[in-house]
Design a protein around this motif. Sequence first.
Motif, short mmCIF file in Angstrom:
data_model
loop_
_atom_site.label_atom_id
_atom_site.label_comp_id
_atom_site.label_asym_id
_atom_site.label_seq_id
_atom_site.Cartn_x
_atom_site.Cartn_y
_atom_site.Cartn_z
N ARG A 1 -72.30 -31.84 84.84
CA ARG A 1 -72.79 -32.90 84.08
C ARG A 1 -74.31 -32.97 84.13
N TYR A 2 -74.97 -33.53 83.26
CA TYR A 2 -76.49 -33.92 83.53
C TYR A 2 -76.88 -35.20 83.23
N GLU A 3 -77.87 -35.58 83.95
CA GLU A 3 -78.71 -36.81 83.71
C GLU A 3 -79.95 -36.80 83.45
N VAL A 4 -80.75 -37.17 82.52
CA VAL A 4 -82.00 -36.79 82.25
C VAL A 4 -82.74 -38.26 82.30
N ASP A 5 -83.68 -38.35 83.11
CA ASP A 5 -84.48 -39.88 83.38
C ASP A 5 -85.80 -39.38 82.76
N THR A 6 -86.17 -40.22 81.60
CA THR A 6 -87.35 -39.92 80.96
C THR A 6 -88.20 -41.28 81.29
N THR A 7 -87.97 -41.91 82.29
CA THR A 7 -89.00 -43.08 82.53
C THR A 7 -89.84 -42.98 83.63
N MET A 8 -90.02 -41.77 84.06
CA MET A 8 -91.12 -41.38 85.07
C MET A 8 -92.55 -41.77 84.61
N GLY A 9 -92.80 -41.63 83.25
CA GLY A 9 -94.07 -41.79 82.56
C GLY A 9 -94.86 -40.23 83.03
N ASN A 10 -96.01 -40.40 82.19
CA ASN A 10 -96.78 -39.22 82.26
C ASN A 10 -96.11 -38.02 81.86
N HIS A 11 -95.25 -38.17 80.63
CA HIS A 11 -94.30 -37.13 79.78
C HIS A 11 -93.78 -36.52 80.85
N LYS A 12 -93.10 -36.72 82.04
CA LYS A 12 -92.40 -36.16 82.91
C LYS A 12 -90.91 -36.62 82.70
N VAL A 13 -90.04 -35.67 83.15
CA VAL A 13 -88.43 -36.26 83.06
C VAL A 13 -88.01 -35.69 84.40
N ALA A 14 -87.11 -36.30 85.00
CA ALA A 14 -86.36 -35.75 86.24
C ALA A 14 -84.98 -35.42 85.58
N VAL A 15 -84.32 -34.40 86.15
CA VAL A 15 -82.89 -33.62 85.78
C VAL A 15 -82.06 -33.75 87.02
N LYS A 16 -80.87 -34.40 86.37
CA LYS A 16 -79.86 -34.52 87.78
C LYS A 16 -78.59 -33.53 87.41
N MET A 17 -78.25 -32.78 88.19
CA MET A 17 -77.00 -32.21 87.71
C MET A 17 -75.97 -32.32 88.73
N SER A 18 -74.69 -32.84 88.31
CA SER A 18 -73.73 -33.29 89.17
C SER A 18 -72.31 -32.47 88.76
N ILE A 19 -71.65 -32.25 90.17
CA ILE A 19 -70.52 -31.77 89.86
C ILE A 19 -69.37 -32.19 90.68
N PRO A 20 -68.71 -33.26 90.09
CA PRO A 20 -67.74 -34.17 90.59
C PRO A 20 -66.48 -33.21 91.18
N LEU A 21 -65.79 -33.83 92.16
CA LEU A 21 -64.78 -33.20 92.43
C LEU A 21 -63.35 -33.38 91.54
N PRO A 22 -62.34 -32.45 91.37
CA PRO A 22 -61.19 -32.74 90.46
C PRO A 22 -60.60 -34.19 91.17
N PRO A 23 -59.79 -34.60 90.21
CA PRO A 23 -59.30 -36.01 90.51
C PRO A 23 -58.14 -35.77 91.70
N GLY A 24 -58.36 -36.46 92.72
CA GLY A 24 -57.14 -36.43 93.64
C GLY A 24 -57.46 -35.38 94.78
N GLU A 25 -58.55 -34.44 94.43
CA GLU A 25 -58.71 -33.36 95.44
C GLU A 25 -60.00 -33.58 96.10
N THR A 26 -59.91 -32.81 97.42
CA THR A 26 -60.97 -32.83 98.31
C THR A 26 -62.06 -31.51 98.00
N ALA A 27 -61.73 -30.70 97.07
CA ALA A 27 -62.57 -29.59 97.22
C ALA A 27 -61.92 -28.86 95.64
#
Length: 813
Positions: free
Chosen positions: A264-290
């Motif tokens: 999944r991605y989250e793109v933050d466009t509020t940094m100003g100066n026409h810059k963005v921060a991209v966060k990539m996340s990979i959660p765990l499967p439901p009920g699993e530790t890995a």
Amino acid sequence: MLLITLINRLSFTRKLPGLALITLLLSGCVGTKQFKEGKYVLYKQKTVAPKSVNKEDLRQQLVQKKNRRLFGLPIFYYAAIYNQGLRNYDSAKYEAKKREIEKKYEAKIEKHVGKQRKINRLTTRRDNKLAKQDNILRNGNMFMRWGEPLVYFDSTQTALSVQNIDSYLISKGWFNASSGYTVRYFQKRAYVSYVSKPGTPYKIDSVYYSIKDPRIDSLVSNREDKILAKNQQYDQAKLVQERNSIETLLKNNGHFSFSKQYIRYEVDTTMGNHKVAVKMSIPLPPGETAHPYYVIDSVIFTTDASIQNSLNRKRITFPYEGVTYRYFDRQYSKKVLNRRIFVKPGLLYSKESTISTQRELANMDIFQFVNISYDTTGGKFITNIFTSPLSKYQFSSETGLSVTSYGLPGPFISASVKKRNIFKRLGVLNIDGHVGIEGVAAASNPENLYTIEAGANVGVTFPQFFLPFSDETKLRLGLFDPKTQIRIGGTYTKRPEFERTILNGTNSYSWKTNTNKQFRFNLFDINLIRTPFISDDYQKRLDELDSLGNNLKNSFDDALVTSFSLTYIYNNNYYGLGHVGRYFSASIEPGGIFNDLWTSTKFVNRDSLQLYTFVRLQADYRQVTPKGRKGTLAFKAKAGIAIPFGDEDVLPYEKYFFGGGSTSVRAWKPRRLGPGSYNHIDESGEVSYQYEQQGEVLLETSIEYRQKIIGFLQGAAFLDAGNVWTLREETARPGAQFKFDKFIRQIALGGGFGLRFDFSFLLIRLDAALKLVDPARPLGSRFILENGFNSPPYDDKSRTEPFVIHFAIGYPF
């Protein structure tokens, strides 16, 4: 005026194709009187944007597509075809036809109650006829399907196009983009301009990860082929590429059940100066530790999965080097099969290794299908490979039209017998033969177009290299589809000037580094050539050339030709559809390197057999580029050089280059172009294309635009350029030598139009080509459209052949 002048200069029979083409084009005119009242035909659309924006991508966002035009001419040809069909279209008639078919077959079925096979046949016929009528009701009659209705400007769809353009620009990082359109109306036509102002693009300031699984975090963070990078312009397509790349990485490192939906991605466009921060996340499967990953516990290979157990037999189970084989009867070499299996116990699951195993097993021409599945039940991870064998023997025969490299079709008949898995080593024995009338113009008479050729070959292909490599090396080579082929054969050719027999033996090795790149190495290629017959006229010509220092005569001596060669082929979707396709091949062939070996062992007597020493190099590049919805632009460039060595300074006749023909410079008949600026004048003082003209240097290029006209009919417009040259000056053929300061002015140029009848299984081609620049003519008169048609000694058009028609099978390149 130029077109009319050209037609007037040709004979009446040769005017007919041109007149037919003009009639065809003019019949496509749709006058403005046929436009709907108050409507404007969408005549032109253009996009206006800065250079940093891809205009072609913008055009793909347009909802409305303007009417296609034949070769870009300003006429609504396809709309005229559609209108012609529309005039004869009556939906009520086809509805009535459906009712008539249903009633007719209902009565027939009632007569055959109790005869199920007959009823089934009648039902199938009825359904096929009804489907045909439904297709007409849904898509129109044949002319309506071949053509297209006039497209009228629609402001609603134009507004949707503007929304699509803005969405596209935002996806490419222009978050503040704004677009609009203007329309100009003229003579019931609408000219639409889309104007985009993308603004300043946003760039990536940082990329950071939130991955809960430590193993996946390590794999993703430490990879080298990251697609997202700092200071890169934001591009949503690259986020998708990154997601697919990570999924592939994980699936090649044991994560069998991982899905890209976890990324999944989250793109933050509020940094100003026409810059963005991209966060990539990979959660765990439901009920699993890995996220689970898998190591292969066992590999089970069932080699005869499609064979039914009719005698209550049990399959034999035989373990071999980590793979458990299951079969009713032992048929195949496990050692050879193992070299094409890349999933082994103890290894992590890998999607890439799975695909490679499936591909390499299928490439052996032994199995009808190859399926690989995984079983995760019982806490084990088991690889199951299922194959079904092809028939051990296969016979095929074929009759039809063949096309040689010079593009003249001729009838042929061929037959082949194939035996698979010889010696139980997965080899394939192939025996084939053919007899045909080959489409090659006679060497001394271009009007005599056909020669007879017959041949037979015996070959064996094994899916491995018979070379002194270690088992470990052979296992690694299994990824590259290695094949060894040993082949012997003979060919007999009967032409009006000579007869020629060739006995041939080859030992070749082929391999592929990927799906696009292929190599072929001929360890040896031995040809024993005999020419038992040469006609008196052609012998006289050879003697004449010999007296002037041309050693072509020696090419017809009985000979032993030995060589080895390396060929590289790159094919990137050249025969596919949808995007640019490229093809490139290059080869080098040294010949006669071991001549001293043959003579020193008394194996060959130099007095009875001609020996040749030469090096031959050739390169061929082709490209096909889609243009619009129904057009393609094809390009070809070809070059070659053959250098003879030794006292004779001559090549085997088959190793020379020739110009002209349906796959070469089409304004010249096969093998009649060149060499250089040489011009053969016969005893009557007239120009003559009587003899084939061989050369040692080849340069050739062609460009061809192809477009679908209607249905199976395609049209083409083309330009061909090229020539052949000799490496040394010849007294017999002045002007034939290749010289860097002169060869450009010796390039022949021809152009013309063609038709292609594409029946899916067969493409028939008709090309009409006109000489434009003839290097054999004097400097200043080589552009023959000015005055060359009637300039002596070219005033006899039956000899100079300014206009050449080719009938062929398949595309020229």
